[in-house]
Design a protein around this motif. Structure first.
Motif, PDB file in Angstrom:
ATOM      1  N   ILE A   1      39.894  32.725  42.047  1.00 26.29           N
ATOM      2  CA  ILE A   1      39.159  33.997  41.984  1.00 26.29           C
ATOM      3  C   ILE A   1      39.177  34.570  40.574  1.00 26.29           C
ATOM      4  O   ILE A   1      38.132  34.949  40.026  1.00 26.29           O
ATOM      5  CB  ILE A   1      39.753  35.003  42.994  1.00 26.29           C
ATOM      6  N   VAL A   2      40.371  34.633  39.962  1.00 25.08           N
ATOM      7  CA  VAL A   2      40.434  35.214  38.607  1.00 25.08           C
ATOM      8  C   VAL A   2      39.787  34.281  37.584  1.00 25.08           C
ATOM      9  O   VAL A   2      39.207  34.738  36.588  1.00 25.08           O
ATOM     10  CB  VAL A   2      41.883  35.571  38.204  1.00 25.08           C
ATOM     11  N   ALA A   3      39.859  32.971  37.833  1.00 21.23           N
ATOM     12  CA  ALA A   3      39.204  32.018  36.926  1.00 21.23           C
ATOM     13  C   ALA A   3      37.692  32.190  36.988  1.00 21.23           C
ATOM     14  O   ALA A   3      37.000  32.160  35.966  1.00 21.23           O
ATOM     15  CB  ALA A   3      39.593  30.589  37.283  1.00 21.23           C
ATOM     16  N   ALA A   4      37.176  32.403  38.192  1.00 24.08           N
ATOM     17  CA  ALA A   4      35.735  32.626  38.341  1.00 24.08           C
ATOM     18  C   ALA A   4      35.314  33.906  37.634  1.00 24.08           C
ATOM     19  O   ALA A   4      34.285  33.948  36.948  1.00 24.08           O
ATOM     20  CB  ALA A   4      35.372  32.692  39.822  1.00 24.08           C
ATOM     21  N   ALA A   5      36.108  34.960  37.790  1.00 25.00           N
ATOM     22  CA  ALA A   5      35.795  36.228  37.124  1.00 25.00           C
ATOM     23  C   ALA A   5      35.801  36.062  35.608  1.00 25.00           C
ATOM     24  O   ALA A   5      34.962  36.641  34.905  1.00 25.00           O
ATOM     25  CB  ALA A   5      36.799  37.299  37.549  1.00 25.00           C
ATOM     26  N   GLN A   6      36.731  35.249  35.101  1.00 27.47           N
ATOM     27  CA  GLN A   6      36.806  34.983  33.658  1.00 27.47           C
ATOM     28  C   GLN A   6      35.551  34.259  33.175  1.00 27.47           C
ATOM     29  O   GLN A   6      35.112  34.424  32.033  1.00 27.47           O
ATOM     30  CB  GLN A   6      38.056  34.156  33.354  1.00 27.47           C
ATOM     31  N   CYS A   7      34.951  33.458  34.050  1.00 32.15           N
ATOM     32  CA  CYS A   7      33.718  32.732  33.701  1.00 32.15           C
ATOM     33  C   CYS A   7      32.575  33.679  33.338  1.00 32.15           C
ATOM     34  O   CYS A   7      31.641  33.288  32.622  1.00 32.15           O
ATOM     35  CB  CYS A   7      33.270  31.838  34.857  1.00 32.15           C
TER      36      CYS A   7
ATOM     37  N   GLN B   1      46.119  36.293  36.487  1.00 33.00           N
ATOM     38  CA  GLN B   1      45.348  36.494  35.258  1.00 33.00           C
ATOM     39  C   GLN B   1      46.199  36.205  34.024  1.00 33.00           C
ATOM     40  O   GLN B   1      45.754  35.534  33.086  1.00 33.00           O
ATOM     41  CB  GLN B   1      44.822  37.929  35.205  1.00 33.00           C
ATOM     42  N   THR B   2      47.440  36.688  34.021  1.00 33.31           N
ATOM     43  CA  THR B   2      48.341  36.428  32.889  1.00 33.31           C
ATOM     44  C   THR B   2      48.625  34.938  32.749  1.00 33.31           C
ATOM     45  O   THR B   2      48.603  34.386  31.648  1.00 33.31           O
ATOM     46  CB  THR B   2      49.663  37.208  33.065  1.00 33.31           C
ATOM     47  N   TYR B   3      48.890  34.284  33.867  1.00 31.67           N
ATOM     48  CA  TYR B   3      49.113  32.829  33.858  1.00 31.67           C
ATOM     49  C   TYR B   3      47.899  32.119  33.260  1.00 31.67           C
ATOM     50  O   TYR B   3      48.035  31.222  32.421  1.00 31.67           O
ATOM     51  CB  TYR B   3      49.359  32.352  35.290  1.00 31.67           C
ATOM     52  N   LEU B   4      46.722  32.534  33.681  1.00 30.04           N
ATOM     53  CA  LEU B   4      45.479  31.932  33.190  1.00 30.04           C
ATOM     54  C   LEU B   4      45.332  32.135  31.685  1.00 30.04           C
ATOM     55  O   LEU B   4      44.902  31.226  30.962  1.00 30.04           O
ATOM     56  CB  LEU B   4      44.291  32.547  33.927  1.00 30.04           C
TER      57      LEU B   4
END
Length: 251
Positions: A224-230, A186-189
């Motif tokens: 997974i975290v990218a999808a959640a961010q969507c 998440q931090t990287y994203l």
């Protein structure tokens, strides 16, 4: 008695953050979920018990029909500003940043919500196609189950360094317990979404080096975290996030 002056520190789409003397008052919009406000306050109180340097929760109240949370004000400079003002010290500051995050991950807060449940829910809230959502849910289900404290929004704007050099970690609204590598992903994203690709790469390399974590382990969490961010439905983030969502295998 002199009235304490209020100064606006930040305004977002759902709240206004004010400084009042030596406290911070976060006032939420009238239609903001009461349950979410109370959950944020509860997160703050529970993380406070770990002994980490965070602002103390002082009060939960209503103001003109709006819910608000009052916390201790931490006088200092954000790590983000320090990095911007002294780019030659970026490596030093990044090392501090990683050490702080690793310290967070060493803590356990058994009553916090589970990161896995939150990610599962957020994926359901997106407009990603059903087949991809299914694959993401299956990928999440197969991830190792841990119970480490995860901040959920760990970035340099949420780190304040006092004049005496003591770092404090702000904003525990997204805190959960779960797999630390998801928190790192998440931090990287967040670095990538801010257009700080080089800093993102340096951060990931340094975290893996300091923690002894294989990079591919963290990268498996990125879709997974990218999808959640969507689920936040920010048009300006959509293209970059979907690039990560569509990369389902780093082997």
């Amino acid at each position: 008695m002199n009235e304490i002056k209020r100064r606006v520190l930040a305004v977002t789409t759902s709240k206004i953050i004010n400084r009042e003397g030596d406290t911070v008052l976060k006032v939420f919009d009238s239609d903001y979920s009461k349950a979410d406000v109370l959950n944020e306050a509860l997160n703050q109180a529970r993380v406070e018990e770990t002994g980490l340097n965070i602002p103390r929760l002082l009060d939960v109240l209503t103001e003109n029909g709006k819910w608000a949370i009052r916390t201790e004000f931490i006088e200092g400079v954000t790590l983000e500003k320090m990095m911007t003002d002294s780019p030659e010290k970026t490596d030093e500051y990044l090392a501090m940043f990683v050490d702080l995050q690793m310290n967070v991950h060493e803590k356990r807060v058994p009553l916090l919500g589970k990161l896995r449940d939150k990610l599962d829910r957020k994926i359901c809230e997106t407009d990603i196609d059903a087949t991809t959502r299914y694959e993401l849910h299956m990928s999440l289900e197969g991830m190792p189950k841990h119970k480490k404290l995860c901040h959920g929004d760990f970035n340099p704007t949420n780190i304040v360094i006092t004049k005496s050099g003591v770092p404090y970690i702000l904003d525990w609204a997204h805190a959960t317990q779960g797999n630390a590598s998801a928190d790192v992903a998440q931090t990287y994203l967040l670095f990538m979404l801010a257009g700080k690709d080089e800093l993102a790469a340096s951060y990931l390399d340094l975290f893996c080096e300091k923690s002894g974590t294989e990079k591919k382990y963290i990268q498996k969490w990125l879709p997974i975290v990218a999808a959640a961010q969507c689920a936040k439905r920010r048009p300006e983030e959509r293209d970059l996030l979907m690039q990560w969502v569509n990369v389902m295998d780093y082997e």
